[in-house]
Design an enzyme around this catalytic site. Sequence first.
Site, mmCIF file in Angstrom:
data_model
loop_
_atom_site.group_PDB
_atom_site.id
_atom_site.type_symbol
_atom_site.label_atom_id
_atom_site.label_comp_id
_atom_site.label_asym_id
_atom_site.label_seq_id
_atom_site.Cartn_x
_atom_site.Cartn_y
_atom_site.Cartn_z
ATOM 1 N N LYS A 113 1.031 -1.374 0.005
ATOM 2 C CA LYS A 113 -0.004 0.163 -0.037
ATOM 3 C C LYS A 113 0.848 1.182 0.097
ATOM 4 C CE LYS A 113 -4.088 -2.420 1.668
ATOM 5 N NZ LYS A 113 -4.702 -2.805 2.921
ATOM 6 N N LYS A 195 -3.721 -10.845 -7.692
ATOM 7 C CA LYS A 195 -4.950 -11.549 -7.322
ATOM 8 C C LYS A 195 -6.257 -10.688 -7.891
ATOM 9 C CE LYS A 195 -5.177 -8.713 -2.929
ATOM 10 N NZ LYS A 195 -5.608 -8.844 -1.554
ATOM 11 N N LYS A 198 -11.231 -5.797 -5.759
ATOM 12 C CA LYS A 198 -12.101 -4.964 -5.959
ATOM 13 C C LYS A 198 -11.884 -3.717 -6.815
ATOM 14 C CE LYS A 198 -14.419 -5.798 -1.290
ATOM 15 N NZ LYS A 198 -13.420 -5.786 -0.418
HETATM 16 P P1 AMP Z 1 -11.117 -7.777 0.909
HETATM 17 O O1 AMP Z 1 -12.083 -7.716 -0.259
HETATM 18 O O2 AMP Z 1 -9.762 -7.631 0.504
HETATM 19 O O3 AMP Z 1 -11.792 -7.023 2.273
HETATM 20 O O4 AMP Z 1 -11.287 -9.405 1.347
HETATM 21 C C1 AMP Z 1 -12.398 -10.052 2.065
HETATM 22 C C2 AMP Z 1 -12.113 -11.596 2.182
HETATM 23 O O5 AMP Z 1 -11.934 -12.044 0.824
HETATM 24 C C3 AMP Z 1 -10.954 -11.941 2.649
HETATM 25 O O6 AMP Z 1 -10.953 -12.959 3.350
HETATM 26 C C4 AMP Z 1 -9.856 -11.953 1.570
HETATM 27 O O7 AMP Z 1 -8.679 -13.129 1.960
HETATM 28 C C5 AMP Z 1 -10.702 -12.556 0.551
HETATM 29 N N1 AMP Z 1 -10.155 -12.366 -0.978
HETATM 30 C C6 AMP Z 1 -10.025 -11.066 -1.445
HETATM 31 N N2 AMP Z 1 -9.594 -11.152 -2.676
HETATM 32 C C7 AMP Z 1 -9.583 -12.473 -2.890
HETATM 33 C C8 AMP Z 1 -8.665 -13.480 -4.077
HETATM 34 N N3 AMP Z 1 -8.569 -12.889 -5.122
HETATM 35 N N4 AMP Z 1 -8.482 -14.650 -3.749
HETATM 36 C C9 AMP Z 1 -9.009 -15.171 -2.563
HETATM 37 N N5 AMP Z 1 -9.779 -14.741 -1.724
HETATM 38 C C10 AMP Z 1 -9.721 -13.219 -1.618
#
Ligand code: AMP
Length: 331
Positions: A113, A195, A198
């Site tokens: 970040k 990965k 969003k």
């Molecule tokens: P976030 O959107 O970063 O707040 O992530 C919310 C949840 O989704 C967390 O448990 C992350 O580990 C999971 N997550 C987000 N992006 C991925 C991805 N590309 N592959 C697997 N898990 C993900």
Amino acid sequence: MSKEIVLSGIRPTGFLHLGNYFGALRNYVRMQEDYNCYFFVANWHSLTTHPNTKELQQSVHRVIAENIACGLDPNKVALYVQSDVPEIAELYLYLNMMAYKGELEKTASFKDKVRSNPENVNAGLLTYPVLMSADILIHRALYVPVGKDQEQHLEMARNFAERFNNRYGEVFPLPKAFNYNSELVKIMGLDGNGKMSKSENQMATLYLADDDETIRKKIMKAKTDSGPTAPDSEKPDYIQNLFTLMQLVSTKDVYNQFESNYNNCNIRYGDFKKQLAEDMAIFIKPIREKAAEIQHDNVFLSKVIKEGAEKARESASKTLLLVREVINMNY
Ligand code: AMP
Ligand code: TRP
């Protein structure tokens, strides 16, 4: 016997996508049957990188709606918003005294970040893993269903918990990252770059809100190559990612067929992607439609959020009482 405690959270920084679904939500839905579950929207965490809060309320509502549309039952779990539980902020304060600047600066997500947003390296960003630890420890949770990208944060949560326990007395169990299939999941972007996330390349991310046509378009554009040249070759990661997605949404027969085509070097990626797009559209449609319906039902959403906060605060205040007791803060 009382059920083991599970906790996880998602930041309201945009539309949920397949990485969120397969890394996190799918496990939440299964776990709600067997565990005492707390799931929440991490709106404080989103402030570390998204200071503009104009659309925050709408995003929080959408994440709650998408959680329910994926199968979470607010009667079975505590589904709440982080900022409704001030106990988390107090625990965050105590845990900050257990966290060393050096280890926080070494965290991979912090370094990422700082690189992507050098003009806003705030203290909240540095202590992100401490706030996340407070989220988990406030309910004395044991299992934390998350994707692979959160592994390091979980390790830090265990360290902070252990330091607290050693310094003041055993209050916290040591939490573990959880996935039903033993391995934590990482879904890559359809362009094969990092990965799925969003806010990165939107064409490489399949959102739970995408319509059928958009899903088809994105999958047909996914990165492939000219195909394997020797039987039973190892798949490049971007091809493996498409196979992983197919395994998740298509039938076993369909998957096995393409797998054997790949191994025999006669796979046609056009047909493969067409099939994946069809099955993906069928998979996402009911989630998209249900989420849209819930998102507009403000009365229902307010009720869910209010009841979720009550359940979360009941558990959180019990932990905080213990915490205050062991650190001699009860006067
Ligand atoms: P976030 O959107 O970063 O707040 O992530 C919310 C949840 O989704 C967390 O448990 C992350 O580990 C999971 N997550 C987000 N992006 C991925 C991805 N590309 N592959 C697997 N898990 C993900
Ligand atoms: N850091 C997580 C993410 O980026 C979101 C999160 C915040 C979280 N607090 C949590 C996940 C507690 C699990 C447990 O995805």
